[in-house]
Scaffold this motif. Sequence first.
Motif, short mmCIF file in Angstrom:
data_model
loop_
_atom_site.label_atom_id
_atom_site.label_comp_id
_atom_site.label_asym_id
_atom_site.label_seq_id
_atom_site.Cartn_x
_atom_site.Cartn_y
_atom_site.Cartn_z
N THR A 134 40.06 25.32 5.28
CA THR A 134 38.99 25.80 5.83
C THR A 134 38.28 27.14 4.89
O THR A 134 39.12 27.40 3.80
N LEU A 176 44.82 23.98 16.04
CA LEU A 176 43.50 24.53 15.49
C LEU A 176 42.52 24.74 16.93
O LEU A 176 42.50 23.56 17.36
N ALA A 185 37.65 29.89 13.65
CA ALA A 185 39.05 29.10 13.69
C ALA A 185 40.17 29.94 13.77
O ALA A 185 40.43 30.89 13.10
N LEU A 187 44.42 29.09 13.81
CA LEU A 187 45.54 28.52 13.70
C LEU A 187 46.75 28.84 14.09
O LEU A 187 46.97 30.05 13.81
#
Length: 204
Positions: A134, A176, A185, A187
């Motif tokens: 990422t 995710l 995003a 995680l």
Amino acid sequence: MRAGDNLYSVLVAWMKIILPLVALGLLSTVFLISRKVDPGGTIPVSQVDIEQRADEQGVTNPSFAGVATGGEQITFKADRVRPDLDHEGRLMADRVRAELRLNGGTVVNITSDRGESDQFEYSARLDGDVHITTTTGYDIRTDVLTAEFDTLRAEAPGRVTGSGPAGTLEAGRMLLTSEEEDGTAHLLFTDGVKLVYSPADTKD
């Protein structure tokens, strides 16, 4: 006119006659010694190759792009994609490469050795050295990753290893997701998380 010039002119004139005759003779020889061709004969093609292409339908180097329900952009590429003849709507892929562009600007890149996608369920399963990176600094590896494209949710149900902004990590599970509020995003690591903290270098 000098004698040398006259000799040269005569030689050129003879060569214009001799060379075409030699070429015609060579061409005739080629037709005389060439083997006979059977007009009714078939072109030699491997029967195994024909049967394999008929049984294994598919395309090479496909590329797909779309937008999830939340507006996230999804790009999918593979070396080869073929339908699963035993399951309607399922596609099998080799050497998968996927890119997710989230609304908040984060880009998630995923690669794997193999993958399969269910067109009816809007889901996919990647396996075989799954590598996730990422733009926020995460570099993760796992064996299996399942994804739902309509809600943009991806989960690694088994062991994951890698690194992030805080340091190196290991966990038994990873999730995710993309939050609708900021489009970034997120995680989530669970099931026995081990983190080796590596603080960023600071300047004096």
